[in-house]
Design a protein around this motif. Structure first.
Motif, PDB file in Angstrom:
ATOM      1  N   PRO A  74      17.007  76.345 -49.472  1.00 57.91           N
ATOM      2  CA  PRO A  74      17.098  75.274 -48.425  1.00 57.91           C
ATOM      3  C   PRO A  74      16.851  74.068 -48.445  1.00 57.91           C
ATOM      4  CG  PRO A  74      16.415  77.677 -47.926  1.00 57.91           C
ATOM      5  CD  PRO A  74      16.291  77.508 -49.410  1.00 57.91           C
ATOM      6  N   GLY A  75      17.382  73.166 -47.722  1.00 66.22           N
ATOM      7  CA  GLY A  75      17.096  71.651 -47.681  1.00 66.22           C
ATOM      8  C   GLY A  75      17.027  71.303 -46.147  1.00 66.22           C
ATOM      9  N   LEU A  76      17.992  70.331 -45.948  1.00 63.30           N
ATOM     10  CA  LEU A  76      18.029  69.973 -44.453  1.00 63.30           C
ATOM     11  C   LEU A  76      18.883  71.077 -43.683  1.00 63.30           C
ATOM     12  CD1 LEU A  76      18.967  66.202 -44.538  1.00 63.30           C
ATOM     13  CD2 LEU A  76      16.763  67.150 -43.931  1.00 63.30           C
ATOM     14  N   ALA A  77      19.670  72.000 -44.404  1.00 62.74           N
ATOM     15  CA  ALA A  77      19.975  73.101 -43.699  1.00 62.74           C
ATOM     16  C   ALA A  77      19.085  74.445 -44.037  1.00 62.74           C
ATOM     17  CB  ALA A  77      21.301  73.373 -44.298  1.00 62.74           C
ATOM     18  N   ALA A  78      18.510  74.915 -43.061  1.00 65.38           N
ATOM     19  CA  ALA A  78      17.530  76.078 -43.109  1.00 65.38           C
ATOM     20  C   ALA A  78      18.043  77.288 -43.512  1.00 65.38           C
ATOM     21  CB  ALA A  78      16.520  76.108 -41.865  1.00 65.38           C
ATOM     22  N   GLU A  79      19.433  77.406 -43.204  1.00 63.85           N
ATOM     23  CA  GLU A  79      20.047  78.402 -43.512  1.00 63.85           C
ATOM     24  C   GLU A  79      21.570  78.359 -43.299  1.00 63.85           C
ATOM     25  OE1 GLU A  79      20.817  81.472 -39.997  1.00 63.85           O
ATOM     26  OE2 GLU A  79      18.793  80.784 -39.824  1.00 63.85           O
ATOM     27  N   TRP A  80      22.662  78.980 -44.264  1.00 65.45           N
ATOM     28  CA  TRP A  80      23.858  78.769 -44.083  1.00 65.45           C
ATOM     29  C   TRP A  80      24.552  80.190 -44.190  1.00 65.45           C
ATOM     30  CZ3 TRP A  80      20.972  76.442 -47.801  1.00 65.45           C
ATOM     31  CH2 TRP A  80      21.088  77.035 -49.047  1.00 65.45           C
ATOM     32  N   LYS A  81      25.858  80.395 -43.821  1.00 68.47           N
ATOM     33  CA  LYS A  81      26.487  81.547 -44.084  1.00 68.47           C
ATOM     34  C   LYS A  81      27.948  81.298 -43.822  1.00 68.47           C
ATOM     35  CE  LYS A  81      26.098  82.891 -39.409  1.00 68.47           C
ATOM     36  NZ  LYS A  81      25.608  84.069 -38.295  1.00 68.47           N
ATOM     37  N   ALA A  82      28.815  82.085 -44.549  1.00 69.18           N
ATOM     38  CA  ALA A  82      30.148  82.086 -44.404  1.00 69.18           C
ATOM     39  C   ALA A  82      30.473  83.341 -43.242  1.00 69.18           C
ATOM     40  CB  ALA A  82      31.034  82.464 -45.461  1.00 69.18           C
ATOM     41  N   VAL A  83      31.028  82.761 -42.020  1.00 69.44           N
ATOM     42  CA  VAL A  83      31.369  83.348 -40.723  1.00 69.44           C
ATOM     43  C   VAL A  83      32.743  83.888 -41.008  1.00 69.44           C
ATOM     44  CG1 VAL A  83      29.541  82.323 -39.564  1.00 69.44           C
ATOM     45  CG2 VAL A  83      32.011  81.454 -39.532  1.00 69.44           C
ATOM     46  N   SER A  84      33.569  83.246 -41.750  1.00 68.80           N
ATOM     47  CA  SER A  84      34.921  84.025 -42.213  1.00 68.80           C
ATOM     48  C   SER A  84      35.249  83.417 -43.793  1.00 68.80           C
ATOM     49  CB  SER A  84      35.912  83.336 -41.129  1.00 68.80           C
ATOM     50  OG  SER A  84      36.421  82.055 -41.428  1.00 68.80           O
ATOM     51  N   ASP A  85      36.303  83.718 -44.134  1.00 68.47           N
ATOM     52  CA  ASP A  85      36.793  83.380 -45.364  1.00 68.47           C
ATOM     53  C   ASP A  85      36.874  81.801 -45.376  1.00 68.47           C
ATOM     54  OD1 ASP A  85      36.853  85.930 -46.050  1.00 68.47           O
ATOM     55  OD2 ASP A  85      39.032  86.031 -46.114  1.00 68.47           O
ATOM     56  N   THR A  86      37.159  81.368 -44.385  1.00 67.13           N
ATOM     57  CA  THR A  86      37.226  79.659 -44.380  1.00 67.13           C
ATOM     58  C   THR A  86      36.389  78.940 -43.398  1.00 67.13           C
ATOM     59  OG1 THR A  86      39.010  79.599 -42.603  1.00 67.13           O
ATOM     60  CG2 THR A  86      39.982  79.926 -45.111  1.00 67.13           C
ATOM     61  N   VAL A  87      35.195  79.551 -43.069  1.00 66.80           N
ATOM     62  CA  VAL A  87      34.311  78.751 -41.906  1.00 66.80           C
ATOM     63  C   VAL A  87      33.138  79.113 -42.527  1.00 66.80           C
ATOM     64  CG1 VAL A  87      33.551  78.507 -39.484  1.00 66.80           C
ATOM     65  CG2 VAL A  87      36.159  78.918 -40.049  1.00 66.80           C
ATOM     66  N   TRP A  88      32.267  77.957 -42.620  1.00 69.04           N
ATOM     67  CA  TRP A  88      30.838  78.093 -42.970  1.00 69.04           C
ATOM     68  C   TRP A  88      30.060  77.278 -41.787  1.00 69.04           C
ATOM     69  CZ3 TRP A  88      28.602  79.877 -47.649  1.00 69.04           C
ATOM     70  CH2 TRP A  88      29.544  80.178 -48.491  1.00 69.04           C
ATOM     71  N   GLU A  89      28.885  77.909 -41.623  1.00 67.08           N
ATOM     72  CA  GLU A  89      27.970  77.396 -40.435  1.00 67.08           C
ATOM     73  C   GLU A  89      26.773  77.205 -41.152  1.00 67.08           C
ATOM     74  OE1 GLU A  89      27.693  79.203 -36.411  1.00 67.08           O
ATOM     75  OE2 GLU A  89      26.023  79.885 -37.087  1.00 67.08           O
ATOM     76  N   PHE A  90      26.150  75.868 -40.986  1.00 61.54           N
ATOM     77  CA  PHE A  90      25.002  75.394 -41.644  1.00 61.54           C
ATOM     78  C   PHE A  90      24.170  75.064 -40.234  1.00 61.54           C
ATOM     79  CE2 PHE A  90      27.980  74.650 -44.580  1.00 61.54           C
ATOM     80  CZ  PHE A  90      27.282  74.551 -45.984  1.00 61.54           C
ATOM     81  N   ARG A  91      22.856  75.867 -40.232  1.00 62.71           N
ATOM     82  CA  ARG A  91      21.734  75.614 -39.332  1.00 62.71           C
ATOM     83  C   ARG A  91      20.746  74.723 -39.750  1.00 62.71           C
ATOM     84  NH1 ARG A  91      22.087  78.500 -34.208  1.00 62.71           N
ATOM     85  NH2 ARG A  91      20.270  77.489 -34.236  1.00 62.71           N
ATOM     86  N   LEU A  92      20.662  73.542 -38.957  1.00 62.70           N
ATOM     87  CA  LEU A  92      19.834  72.574 -39.553  1.00 62.70           C
ATOM     88  C   LEU A  92      18.405  72.764 -39.356  1.00 62.70           C
ATOM     89  CD1 LEU A  92      22.292  69.467 -38.892  1.00 62.70           C
ATOM     90  CD2 LEU A  92      22.058  70.868 -40.906  1.00 62.70           C
ATOM     91  N   ARG A  93      17.546  72.207 -40.035  1.00 63.08           N
ATOM     92  CA  ARG A  93      16.186  72.326 -39.804  1.00 63.08           C
ATOM     93  C   ARG A  93      15.609  71.626 -38.760  1.00 63.08           C
ATOM     94  NH1 ARG A  93      12.815  74.308 -43.615  1.00 63.08           N
ATOM     95  NH2 ARG A  93      14.468  74.210 -45.225  1.00 63.08           N
ATOM     96  N   PRO A  94      14.953  72.302 -37.870  1.00 64.16           N
ATOM     97  CA  PRO A  94      14.489  71.475 -36.751  1.00 64.16           C
ATOM     98  C   PRO A  94      13.241  70.749 -36.905  1.00 64.16           C
ATOM     99  CG  PRO A  94      13.806  73.797 -36.465  1.00 64.16           C
ATOM    100  CD  PRO A  94      14.681  73.616 -37.569  1.00 64.16           C
ATOM    101  N   GLY A  95      13.195  69.553 -36.126  1.00 63.34           N
ATOM    102  CA  GLY A  95      11.861  68.720 -36.214  1.00 63.34           C
ATOM    103  C   GLY A  95      11.890  67.763 -37.286  1.00 63.34           C
ATOM    104  N   VAL A  96      12.991  67.766 -37.916  1.00 63.63           N
ATOM    105  CA  VAL A  96      13.011  66.444 -39.152  1.00 63.63           C
ATOM    106  C   VAL A  96      13.307  65.082 -38.623  1.00 63.63           C
ATOM    107  CG1 VAL A  96      14.168  65.884 -41.161  1.00 63.63           C
ATOM    108  CG2 VAL A  96      13.998  68.342 -40.722  1.00 63.63           C
ATOM    109  N   LYS A  97      12.313  64.148 -39.131  1.00 61.17           N
ATOM    110  CA  LYS A  97      12.591  62.927 -38.612  1.00 61.17           C
ATOM    111  C   LYS A  97      12.846  62.157 -39.937  1.00 61.17           C
ATOM    112  CE  LYS A  97      10.325  63.576 -34.634  1.00 61.17           C
ATOM    113  NZ  LYS A  97      10.965  63.175 -33.373  1.00 61.17           N
ATOM    114  N   TRP A  98      13.778  61.110 -39.391  1.00 62.50           N
ATOM    115  CA  TRP A  98      14.013  59.918 -40.490  1.00 62.50           C
ATOM    116  C   TRP A  98      12.663  59.088 -40.643  1.00 62.50           C
ATOM    117  CZ3 TRP A  98      18.246  60.196 -43.078  1.00 62.50           C
ATOM    118  CH2 TRP A  98      19.540  60.831 -42.505  1.00 62.50           C
TER     119      TRP A  98
END
Length: 524
Positions: A74-98
Motif C-alpha cells: 500500500p502507498g497512497l492507496a491504503a487498499e484496492w480491489k477489483a469490484v468487477s472484471d473491469t472496475v477497480w476501486e482504490f481507497r486512499l489513505r486518510p490524513g495525508v498532507k502535501w
C-alpha cells in the motif's frame, strides 16, 4: 467477479520494511548518496528511467508501492480491489498532507492521470487501459478499464502522484526551481542543481513515519572512479552501480559494506526498423551506400545475435556482475520462458546467414551507445563491435553522454543501438508493451527503433486482459518466444545490482536497482 484486495493488516513500517529511527540515528542524521546516473529535472513524469524514478520516490508517492523484492505494498492507496472484471476501486489513505500542508485527495490522482498523455516520459501506458475515472469521494477512486486488466495495480506502482494545486499549468522551469515539486513523500526538496545534486529534508509529517535521516544530500557522480574515490575518501556514505573493477576490492575493505541483488534490467541491442532505406551509419562492406535497410531482413538480425559471445561479455567485460541471457527476465520469474536458451555464438552460421541475405562481403555499421548510463556500457559495445567484425560486419562505436543519447534515440537517429530496460513489474508484458509493441499512443514508448510485429502485438494484448494467472503466463511465454525468434531485440545479459556504503550503515538491496535513502539504515 475477480477479487484482489490488499489491506493494511500490519503496521505500515513493517510492510514497507521501514524501521523506526534507531537510537544510533540520533548520532548521525545526515547522509550523502552518490548515484551513477544524472537527473536533469525533478518533474517525475519527464522520463521513465531508474535514476529519475529513484530520486522522485523520495518526494512523490505512488498509489501502490513496491518493496525491495518487487512485491506490491500500500502507498497512497491504503487498499484496492477489483469490484468487477473491469472496475477497480482504490481507497486512499486518510490524513495525508502535501509538503505545503494541503490535503491530498482523489482529485490529485485524477489530475495526475489527466497530465500523463501530454507528459514526455511514457507513463501514459500505465493508464492506457482505463476508459473512465470516477472520483466517488475525496478518498475513493474508481477506475473502469476497457477490458479486464489484472495488471493495473502493477502499472500504477510506476506512476508518481502530483498535486493539482502546485503543478497545474506549471512550466518546465517551475519543477527545477521547486515551485511545482511538492509531494507527499518522506522527503521534500530543499535545493536542486540539474545534473549535479539534490538536497532533501525530512518530511516530519510523513504518513509512513518520519525517516531517521533529517537531511539527504543526493549527488550525481557518473564517473566510476570518481564515485568509488568519493566513498573511500568519506565524502559520500553510499554509492550505487559499484564499478565491476572495484567490486571485489570494496568487498574486502573492512571500512565498507557491500550489498547485492539479482536484477531485472536487460542490456540489449536493437536495430533500426523505422525506414526501408539504409539507416544512419550503415553501409556496404566497401563503404558505398546501400539501397535498402539490411536490418529489415531477419537473417541479418539473426547473424548479429549469433556472432555474440554472451558468456564472454558477462565474465570478462562485466567481470561477473551480469548474467548472460536470451530473454529479458531471470529464471524463476513469473512468465520467464525456460524453453529459450542463452544463444551460443556460431560465427560460421552467422556468415552463412549474411551471405543468404545478400551480404557475402559483410557490412559496415556504427553501433551507438551511451558512455555514462549503464555499467561498462561503452566497453560492452566495443566488445560487441569486435565480435561483429569477425563475421564481416565491420563495426565502429559511437559513444555519447546519456543526455545526448536519449534525445537522439527518440528521433530514430541510430542504425543500431545499445539499450537497457528494467522489468520492474516482475513480468514479461512490461517490456513487450513499452519496448517491442508497435509505436502508438500509450504503447511502445521506449520502442526507439520502431520495431513492429502485428502477431506479437496481438499476443501482448491477449495476455494483459487475461485474468487467470496461469493462462496469462503461457501467453506471455509464447510472446517472448515470438519476439526472440524474430530478433525484435538482441538480449545480451541481465545486470546484477550492487551498492557500497560506509561501515555502520546497511543498504537493503533492491531488485529494481533504485537507490533510496529509506533503504539505507544504521547497521544493527
Amino acid at each position: 467477479m475477480i477479487s484482489h484486495r490488499l489491506l493494511l493488516a500490519a503496521p505500515l513500517g513493517a510492510l514497507l520494511g521501514l524501521a523506526a529511527a534507531l537510537p544510533v540515528a540520533a548520532q548521525r542524521t545526515t547522509v550523502t548518496i552518490a548515484g551513477a546516473s544524472p537527473v536533469a529535472s525533478v518533474d517525475p513524469h519527464i522520463t521513465n528511467t531508474a535514476s529519475y524514478n529513484a530520486l522522485g520516490l523520495h518526494v512523490f508517492d505512488r498509489l501502490v508501492l513496491q518493496d525491495a523484492s518487487g512485491a506490491l505494498r500500500p502507498g497512497l492507496a491504503a487498499e484496492w480491489k477489483a469490484v468487477s472484471d473491469t472496475v477497480w476501486e482504490f481507497r486512499l489513505r486518510p490524513g495525508v498532507k502535501w509538503h505545503d500542508g494541503r490535503d491530498f485527495t482523489a482529485d490529485d490522482v485524477l489530475f495526475t492521470f489527466e497530465r500523463l498523455p501530454s507528459a514526455a516520459g511514457g507513463f501514459v501506458s500505465a493508464i492506457r487501459p482505463v476508459a473512465k475515472t470516477e472520483v466517488v469521494d475525496a478518498l475513493t477512486l474508481r477506475l473502469e478499464t476497457r477490458q479486464p486488466y489484472p495488471l493495473l495495480p502493477n502499472d500504477l506502482a510506476n506512476v508518481a502522484i502530483i498535486a493539482r494545486h502546485a503543478a497545474q499549468g506549471a512550466a518546465p522551469e517551475d519543477w527545477n526551481n521547486l515551485r511545482a515539486a511538492i509531494g507527499t513523500g518522506p522527503y521534500r526538496y530543499a535545493a536542486f542543481q540539474s545534473g549535479d545534486r539534490a538536497e532533501l529534508v525530512r518530511n516530519e509529517q510523513y504518513w509512513g513515519g518520519a525517516e531517521p535521516w533529517t537531511r539527504v544530500n543526493y549527488r550525481f557522480i557518473g564517473n566510476d572512479g570518481a564515485r568509488t574515490a568519493a566513498l573511500l575518501a568519506g565524502d559520500v556514505d553510499l554509492i550505487d552501480q559499484v564499478p565491476s573493477a572495484d567490486l571485489q576490492r570494496l568487498k574486502r575493505d573492512q571500512r565498507l559494506s557491500v550489498t547485492q541483488s539479482e536484477g531485472v534490467r536487460l542490456i540489449y541491442l536493437q536495430t533500426d526498423f523505422s525506414r526501408q532505406e539504409a539507416p544512419p551509419g550503415v553501409a556496404a562492406a566497401d563503404g558505398k551506400p546501400l539501397s535498402r535497410n539490411p536490418f529489415q531482413d531477419q537473417r541479418v538480425r539473426r547473424a548479429l545475435t549469433l556472432a555474440i559471445d554472451r558468456q564472454a561479455l558477462a565474465e570478462r567485460v562485466m567481470e561477473g556482475t551480469a548474467n548472460p541471457t536470451g530473454q529479458w527476465l531471470p529464471p524463476g520469474t513469473y512468465s520467464y520462458n525456460p524453453a529459450i536458451p542463452v544463444p551460443a555464438a556460431d560465427l560460421d552460421a552467422a556468415r552463412r546467414l549474411l551471405a543468404e541475405a545478400g551480404f557475402p562481403d559483410g557490412l559496415r555499421v556504427t553501433l551507438s551507445t551511451p558512455n555514462d548510463r549503464y555499467p561498462n556500457d561503452a566497453r560492452v559495445s566495443q566488445a560487441v563491435a569486435q565480435m561483429w567484425t569477425r563475421i564481416g560486419v565491420r563495426t565502429q562505436v559511437e559513444a555519447v553522454p546519456w543526455s545526448v543519447y536519449l534525445t537522439r534515440g527518440q528521433q530514430q537517429a541510430y542504425g543500431i543501438r545499445l539499450g537497457g530496460w528494467g522489468s520492474t513489474t516482475g513480468e514479461a508484458s512490461y517490456l513487450l508493451r513499452n519496448v517491442l509493441s508497435t509505436f502508438s499512443q500509450g504503447r511502445g514508448s521506449a520502442n526507439f527503433s520502431r520495431y513492429s510485429n502485428p502477431a506479437l502485438d496481438a499476443l501482448t494484448e491477449r495476455a494483459v486482459v487475461t485474468l487467470d494467472d496461469t493462462a496469462r503466463e503461457k501467453i506471455l511465454q509464447e510472446a517472448t518466444q515470438v519476439a526472440i525468434d524474430d530478433v525484435g531485440l538482441i538480449p545480451l545479459f541481465l545486470l546484477g545490482n550492487s551498492w557500497a556504503s560506509r561501515r555502520g550503515l546497511h543498504y537493503e538491496p533492491r531488485r529494481d536497482e533504485y537507490t533510496l535513502a529509506r533503504s539505507l539504515r544504521p547497521a544493527d
